[in-house]
Design a protein around this motif. Structure first.
Motif, PDB file in Angstrom:
ATOM      1  N   ASP A   1       0.788  -1.230   0.000  1.00 24.90           N
ATOM      2  CA  ASP A   1       0.000   0.000   0.000  1.00 24.90           C
ATOM      3  C   ASP A   1       0.818   1.277   0.000  1.00 24.90           C
ATOM      4  O   ASP A   1       0.266   2.377  -0.075  1.00 24.90           O
ATOM      5  CB  ASP A   1      -0.973   0.001   1.192  1.00 24.90           C
ATOM      6  N   LEU A   2       2.125   1.190   0.076  1.00 24.01           N
ATOM      7  CA  LEU A   2       2.955   2.399   0.037  1.00 24.01           C
ATOM      8  C   LEU A   2       2.973   2.971  -1.377  1.00 24.01           C
ATOM      9  O   LEU A   2       3.180   2.243  -2.346  1.00 24.01           O
ATOM     10  CB  LEU A   2       4.377   2.068   0.502  1.00 24.01           C
ATOM     11  N   ASP A   3       2.764   4.278  -1.496  1.00 18.54           N
ATOM     12  CA  ASP A   3       2.807   4.948  -2.793  1.00 18.54           C
ATOM     13  C   ASP A   3       4.259   5.277  -3.121  1.00 18.54           C
ATOM     14  O   ASP A   3       4.879   6.092  -2.434  1.00 18.54           O
ATOM     15  CB  ASP A   3       1.975   6.232  -2.750  1.00 18.54           C
ATOM     16  N   PRO A   4       4.841   4.666  -4.157  1.00 22.09           N
ATOM     17  CA  PRO A   4       6.248   4.950  -4.474  1.00 22.09           C
ATOM     18  C   PRO A   4       6.482   6.367  -4.989  1.00 22.09           C
ATOM     19  O   PRO A   4       7.632   6.767  -5.168  1.00 22.09           O
ATOM     20  CB  PRO A   4       6.585   3.905  -5.543  1.00 22.09           C
ATOM     21  N   TRP A   5       5.398   7.136  -5.220  1.00 24.05           N
ATOM     22  CA  TRP A   5       5.518   8.541  -5.617  1.00 24.05           C
ATOM     23  C   TRP A   5       5.150   9.478  -4.466  1.00 24.05           C
ATOM     24  O   TRP A   5       4.928  10.674  -4.675  1.00 24.05           O
ATOM     25  CB  TRP A   5       4.649   8.819  -6.834  1.00 24.05           C
ATOM     26  N   HIS A   6       5.088   8.982  -3.252  1.00 23.68           N
ATOM     27  CA  HIS A   6       4.848   9.827  -2.087  1.00 23.68           C
ATOM     28  C   HIS A   6       5.910  10.934  -2.038  1.00 23.68           C
ATOM     29  O   HIS A   6       7.080  10.688  -2.388  1.00 23.68           O
ATOM     30  CB  HIS A   6       4.906   8.965  -0.822  1.00 23.68           C
ATOM     31  N   PRO A   7       5.564  12.150  -1.604  1.00 23.94           N
ATOM     32  CA  PRO A   7       6.559  13.234  -1.566  1.00 23.94           C
ATOM     33  C   PRO A   7       7.836  12.888  -0.814  1.00 23.94           C
ATOM     34  O   PRO A   7       8.936  13.301  -1.224  1.00 23.94           O
ATOM     35  CB  PRO A   7       5.795  14.378  -0.872  1.00 23.94           C
ATOM     36  N   ASN A   8       7.732  12.108   0.273  1.00 27.60           N
ATOM     37  CA  ASN A   8       8.944  11.736   1.011  1.00 27.60           C
ATOM     38  C   ASN A   8       9.811  10.760   0.230  1.00 27.60           C
ATOM     39  O   ASN A   8      11.040  10.740   0.385  1.00 27.60           O
ATOM     40  CB  ASN A   8       8.571  11.126   2.356  1.00 27.60           C
ATOM     41  N   VAL A   9       9.199   9.928  -0.608  1.00 23.84           N
ATOM     42  CA  VAL A   9       9.970   9.028  -1.459  1.00 23.84           C
ATOM     43  C   VAL A   9      10.678   9.845  -2.551  1.00 23.84           C
ATOM     44  O   VAL A   9      11.868   9.635  -2.824  1.00 23.84           O
ATOM     45  CB  VAL A   9       9.070   7.950  -2.093  1.00 23.84           C
TER      46      VAL A   9
END
Length: 249
Positions: free
Chosen positions: A139-147
Motif C-alpha cells: 500500500d505504500l505509494d512509491p511517488w509519495h513526496p517523502n519518497v
C-alpha cells in the motif's frame, strides 16, 4: 499576499491534484534534466537559486531563471509547511508507468516496503545504475513526496510504479534475495532479470519465493540480522554491473 503571490497560489492549486511535489533544488534539477512535465516552480529567492544552478547544475540555470515564481518565505510555507532548505519547490506531472517495455537492464521489485526514505534511496540507486524500473507491491505509494525527496527527483530517470502482486510482473527471470540462496558473488545476473527484495524484518513472502527462478544471498557476517534495504539493492546492482555490457561506465 501580493498580486504575484495570489496568481502563484491559483496556479499551485490548479496544478496540485495528481501532481508530484519536488522539494528542493536537486529534486527540481533532476526532474528538469530527465524531461519531467514541470507545472510550476516556486522560490523564495530566484537569484540565489540561479546562482546555485550556476555552481552545481549550469544546464538548468536558464530554465529556473525564466520560469521560477518568486515568493516570500511565509508564502512558501503555506504551500509546503516544512519549507525547503534551498528555497525552491515545484510541481510536476506524474508520468505513466512503462514497466513492460523492452529493456536492457534489470527491474528492481520491492515487496511491501514500509520505509519511505528507503524506497527513495532505492530509486536513486536505480537511476544511477540505469535500471529499467523500480516496482513496489503493497500500500505504500512509491511517488509519495517523502519518497521523491529521498530519490532527489530521480523518479523521472526511470520507471517507478506499484504493481498488484508478484504475479503481475513483466517477463524475465525472477532473482529473489533470500538468505538460503546462492552466494551473490558466484552468480551472473542477466540484463532482463527482475531483482526482488523483501522487508528487512520478514524478508520475502512465500508467494514471491515460489515465483523465483533463482534465490540469491548476500554474504553477511554471523549474528548480523540484515542489511538495510537500499544497501542490499546497491550490492546486487553492483554485482550486475560487473558482468553486463549495458551497465553505466
Amino acid at each position: 499576499m501580493n498580486p504575484q503571490e495570489t496568481q502563484t497560489l491559483a496556479l499551485w492549486r490548479a496544478a496540485s491534484p495528481g501532481a508530484v511535489l519536488l522539494d528542493g533544488f536537486h529534486a527540481v534539477k533532476h526532474a528538469v534534466r530527465f524531461g519531467a512535465e514541470i507545472e510550476l516552480v516556486v522560490t523564495t529567492d530566484r537569484a540565489a537559486v540561479v546562482a546555485l544552478a550556476d555552481e552545481l547544475a549550469a544546464d538548468v540555470g536558464d530554465y529556473l531563471e525564466e520560469t521560477a515564481h518568486e515568493v516570500s518565505e511565509p508564502f512558501l510555507r503555506e504551500l509546503v509547511p516544512r519549507g525547503s532548505p534551498t528555497g525552491v519547490v515545484a510541481l510536476a506531472g506524474r508520468p505513466e508507468p512503462e514497466p513492460g517495455r523492452a529493456r536492457s537492464a534489470p527491474i528492481v521489485l520491492l515487496e511491501n516496503p514500509r520505509n519511505l526514505g528507503n524506497v527513495g534511496a532505492v530509486v536513486r540507486l536505480a537511476a544511477g545504475f540505469g535500471v529499467a524500473a523500480v516496482l513496489t507491491t503493497g500500500d505504500l505509494d512509491p511517488w509519495h513526496p517523502n519518497v521523491v525527496r529521498g530519490s532527489a527527483g530521480l523518479h523521472f530517470a526511470t520507471t517507478v510504479a506499484r504493481v498488484a502482486s508478484p504475479h503481475a510482473l513483466p517477463a524475465g527471470p525472477v532473482f529473489v534475495l533470500d538468505p538460503e540462496g546462492a552466494d551473490l558473488r558466484d552468480i551472473e545476473i542477466p540484463d532482463d532479470a527482475i531483482l526482488a527484495f523483501g522487508t528487512e524484518r520478514h524478508g520475502v513472502s512465500a508467494a514471491l519465493r515460489e515465483r523465483a527462478d533463482r534465490l540469491v544471498a548476500i554474504p553477511m557476517r554471523p549474528k548480523v540480522s540484515s542489511y538495510n534495504l537500499a544497501t542490499s539493492v546497491a550490492m546486487t546492482l553492483f554485482r550486475w554491473s560487473t558482468t553486463s555490457a549495458n551497465a553505466p561506465t
